[in-house]
Design a protein around this motif. Structure first.
Motif, PDB file in Angstrom:
ATOM      1  N   TRP A 368       0.815  -1.528   0.080  1.00 52.47           N
ATOM      2  CA  TRP A 368      -0.086   0.008  -0.125  1.00 52.47           C
ATOM      3  C   TRP A 368       1.180   1.486  -0.216  1.00 52.47           C
ATOM      4  N   ARG A 369       0.618   2.170  -0.781  1.00 47.51           N
ATOM      5  CA  ARG A 369       1.378   3.791  -0.413  1.00 47.51           C
ATOM      6  C   ARG A 369       0.251   4.992  -0.487  1.00 47.51           C
ATOM      7  N   VAL A 370       0.768   5.825   0.118  1.00 46.95           N
ATOM      8  CA  VAL A 370       0.181   7.078  -0.049  1.00 46.95           C
ATOM      9  C   VAL A 370      -0.691   7.615  -1.050  1.00 46.95           C
ATOM     10  N   PRO A 371      -1.776   7.446  -0.750  1.00 46.17           N
ATOM     11  CA  PRO A 371      -2.554   7.628  -2.756  1.00 46.17           C
ATOM     12  C   PRO A 371      -1.988   9.341  -3.490  1.00 46.17           C
ATOM     13  N   PRO A 372      -2.194   9.619  -5.103  1.00 52.29           N
ATOM     14  CA  PRO A 372      -1.259  10.393  -4.916  1.00 52.29           C
ATOM     15  C   PRO A 372      -2.522  11.574  -4.897  1.00 52.29           C
ATOM     16  N   ALA A 491       3.279  21.064   8.119  1.00 51.46           N
ATOM     17  CA  ALA A 491       2.873  20.654   9.926  1.00 51.46           C
ATOM     18  C   ALA A 491       1.929  20.448  10.552  1.00 51.46           C
ATOM     19  N   ASP A 492       0.570  20.138   9.948  1.00 57.83           N
ATOM     20  CA  ASP A 492      -0.307  19.242  10.374  1.00 57.83           C
ATOM     21  C   ASP A 492      -0.698  17.684  10.071  1.00 57.83           C
ATOM     22  N   ALA A 493      -0.798  17.872  11.427  1.00 57.22           N
ATOM     23  CA  ALA A 493      -0.755  16.559  11.276  1.00 57.22           C
ATOM     24  C   ALA A 493      -2.723  15.842  10.694  1.00 57.22           C
ATOM     25  N   TYR A 494      -2.697  15.019   9.353  1.00 59.74           N
ATOM     26  CA  TYR A 494      -4.178  14.577   8.782  1.00 59.74           C
ATOM     27  C   TYR A 494      -3.884  13.309   9.041  1.00 59.74           C
ATOM     28  N   SER A 495      -5.157  12.608   8.442  1.00 63.46           N
ATOM     29  CA  SER A 495      -5.173  10.816   8.654  1.00 63.46           C
ATOM     30  C   SER A 495      -5.027  11.330   6.793  1.00 63.46           C
ATOM     31  N   VAL A 496      -4.849   9.809   7.181  1.00 63.91           N
ATOM     32  CA  VAL A 496      -4.299   8.629   5.849  1.00 63.91           C
ATOM     33  C   VAL A 496      -5.030   7.721   5.073  1.00 63.91           C
ATOM     34  N   ARG A 497      -5.353   7.729   4.312  1.00 62.38           N
ATOM     35  CA  ARG A 497      -6.484   6.376   3.268  1.00 62.38           C
ATOM     36  C   ARG A 497      -5.260   5.776   2.492  1.00 62.38           C
ATOM     37  N   CYS A 498      -4.591   5.136   2.464  1.00 64.81           N
ATOM     38  CA  CYS A 498      -3.599   4.412   1.856  1.00 64.81           C
ATOM     39  C   CYS A 498      -4.660   3.595   0.132  1.00 64.81           C
ATOM     40  N   ILE A 499      -3.716   3.389  -0.858  1.00 65.23           N
ATOM     41  CA  ILE A 499      -3.995   2.865  -2.140  1.00 65.23           C
ATOM     42  C   ILE A 499      -2.871   2.386  -2.059  1.00 65.23           C
ATOM     43  N   ARG A 500      -3.780   0.405  -2.701  1.00 66.73           N
ATOM     44  CA  ARG A 500      -2.630  -0.628  -3.539  1.00 66.73           C
ATOM     45  C   ARG A 500      -1.031  -0.159  -4.476  1.00 66.73           C
ATOM     46  N   GLU A 501      -0.270  -0.258  -3.756  1.00 67.96           N
ATOM     47  CA  GLU A 501       0.440   0.231  -5.387  1.00 67.96           C
ATOM     48  C   GLU A 501       0.520  -0.594  -6.587  1.00 67.96           C
TER      49      GLU A 501
END
Length: 501
Positions: A368-372, A491-501
């Protein structure tokens, strides 16, 4: 004369017989030998040992004071047995007592018997899909991973291949519940540990200071991929969440400063105030750990090296807010940290054209990775900001045939495609200047990162968010907006919704 002799002989015989009854021969000394008579040590596999019993007594018996250690007797043989030990603890020492006796005369000898613990079997988390900064667990047990590799170890544009991690020990940085993680050790370049149940934790390789750290994630709900209209396969829950259940604080997951790999806990309650703090976490001694902030007044700690060595410190941009919204020192922003340094680039059709590749700072699990930045453009009618709920591509949760705040429950259920929905909770954010969860309101605001930098415009250190929404402002006034394509300070901390690589 002859008669007198016989009479004397009879008298003497009677005297001798009488003396024999009053003074019988002494019984023999009791004897008992065991061969072998040394302590018996069983391996975890168990087995049996035959002991020869030799005694001059009329009978003998044996008993064990531990149920795991059993015995059998036959003629002059004693068999000591142990079944396989499947636990990871040695059995309590057993004593086998052999007693031989004739009447009230007896003798005893003892044999000490031990059995080793089962050898621990560690599941290799870094085998198969490869190494990552986050390891996804699906059941309690013993695990290990390669602790010499930073993230996926990949060289990506703007980032050279990372050097190997050289730790000398390992420790728990934090865990979401007491005793969640135990038996942490670094052996031959591998971190080994036991996890007892669901939750989140961060484990680090140490050599004086933290050299690198890894997120251990064991959710209650299975992690799966959902198809989105944009063509991406999207994770069904937030990174670090326990569940994807609507209206549950366990769905909030973890929060991340842009480009950093280490998570910060979101609130433990579905709703909060501007003073709400993150969920309670604990160190390896089960003492509470506080997520702290770096200095508001100077930037000597606003470096990558400091961020790596201090995964429980949210780095503030307060002192440089007028020039940079990054947690890195002004002038030292790095667009490549999450693997897409040109993610703001567009093609001739004005579409974002660069997707990037997973970098060794990416916080998502292997595969998985952080999405575009273009993953959720279809979540509003225009692909940009929307202020009218009817323009949100959301599911009619209430089932009343209309889209309204009745469909909101600490987050929206968005339509990823014509047949697939997913709940996106409002986990709020860590404010980048205060570097605290305060400043946003859990249950009312949601923000999600992309891997792409945001064009400089008026300030340095921006990044694209792939989704942001709110239903009220800090004062409780209705303020309904949703955007699948916007910017935020790194510097803000947000949520992450991963995507399949």
């Amino acid at each position: 004369m002859k008669r007198h002799f016989l009479w004397c002989l009879c008298i003497l015989s009677i005297c001798i017989a009488g003396c024999s009854k009053d003074n019988p021969e002494p019984a023999p000394d009791p004897e008992l030998t065991l061969a072998p008579d040394a302590p018996i040590a069983f391996t975890a596999a168990g087995g049996s040992v035959v002991v020869t019993v030799t005694t001059n007594m009329e009978s003998w018996s044996a008993q064990s004071d531990q149920t795991w250690c059993t015995i059998e007797t036959a003629q002059n043989k004693l068999t000591v047995k142990a079944a396989a030990n499947e636990s990871y603890e040695a059995m309590p020492e057993a004593t086998v007592t052999v007693t031989a006796s004739t009447g009230s005369n007896s003798i005893s000898k003892q044999l000490q018997v031990t059995q080793a613990a089962a050898e621990k079997s560690y599941t290799d988390l870094s085998k198969g899909k490869g190494t990552s900064n986050c390891y996804l667990i699906t059941e309690a047990g013993y695990y290990s991973f390669d602790a010499t590799v930073r993230g996926n170890g990949a060289a990506t544009e703007g980032l050279d291949a990372p050097t190997a991690v050289a730790g000398t020990s390992a420790e728990i940085v934090w865990q979401s519940s007491a005793n969640l993680i135990s038996e942490v050790e670094l052996v031959d370049g591998r971190i080994r540990f036991h996890i007892s149940g669901t939750g989140n934790a961060v484990i680090a390789a140490i050599d004086g200071a933290i050299q690198w750290s890894w997120h251990i994630w064991y959710p209650e709900t299975e992690v799966t991929a959902l198809h989105a209209k944009s063509g991406y396969e999207v994770m069904n829950m937030n990174l670090g969440a326990m569940t994807d259940k609507i209206g549950d604080a366990k769905s909030y997951g973890m929060l991340y400063q842009w480009g950093r790999k280490d998570p910060f806990p979101a609130a433990a309650t579905t709703t909060g105030t501007t003073e709400t703090v993150g969920a309670t976490i604990y160190d390896g001694s089960n003492k509470e750990v506080t997520i702290r902030n770096s200095s508001w007044y100077e930037t000597s700690d606003n470096t990558l090296e400091y961020a790596i060595a201090n995964p429980t410190i949210c780095i503030s941009n307060m002192s440089q807010f007028s020039t940079s919204r990054d947690w890195l020192q002004a002038g030292r922003s790095n667009d490549a940290l999450w693997g897409n340094p040109h993610g703001d680039g567009k093609d001739d059709g004005n579409n974002l054209s660069n997707k990037g590749a997973k970098s060794f700072y990416d916080p998502c699990p292997a595969g998985w990775r952080v999405p575009p930045a273009d993953v959720f453009l279809h979540l509003t009618a225009s692909g940009g900001y929307a202020w009218v709920i009817s323009d949100f591509n959301i599911y009619d949760v209430s089932g009343d045939g209309t889209l309204s705040l009745d469909d909101y429950n600490c987050g929206w259920v968005f339509n990823l495609d014509d047949n697939t929905t997913s709940y996106f909770p409002a986990a709020a954010r860590f404010d980048g200047s205060y570097a605290m969860l305060m400043g946003s309101v859990s249950g009312l605001w949601g923000s999600y990162w992309s891997n792409a930098p945001f064009p400089g415009l008026m300030f340095e250190g921006g990044a694209y968010s792939v989704l942001s929404f709110q239903v009220k402002d800090q004062n409780g006034n209705e303020m309904i907006t949703t955007s699948p394509f916007g910017g935020g300070g790194r510097a803000d901390a947000y949520s992450v919704r991963c995507i399949r690589e």
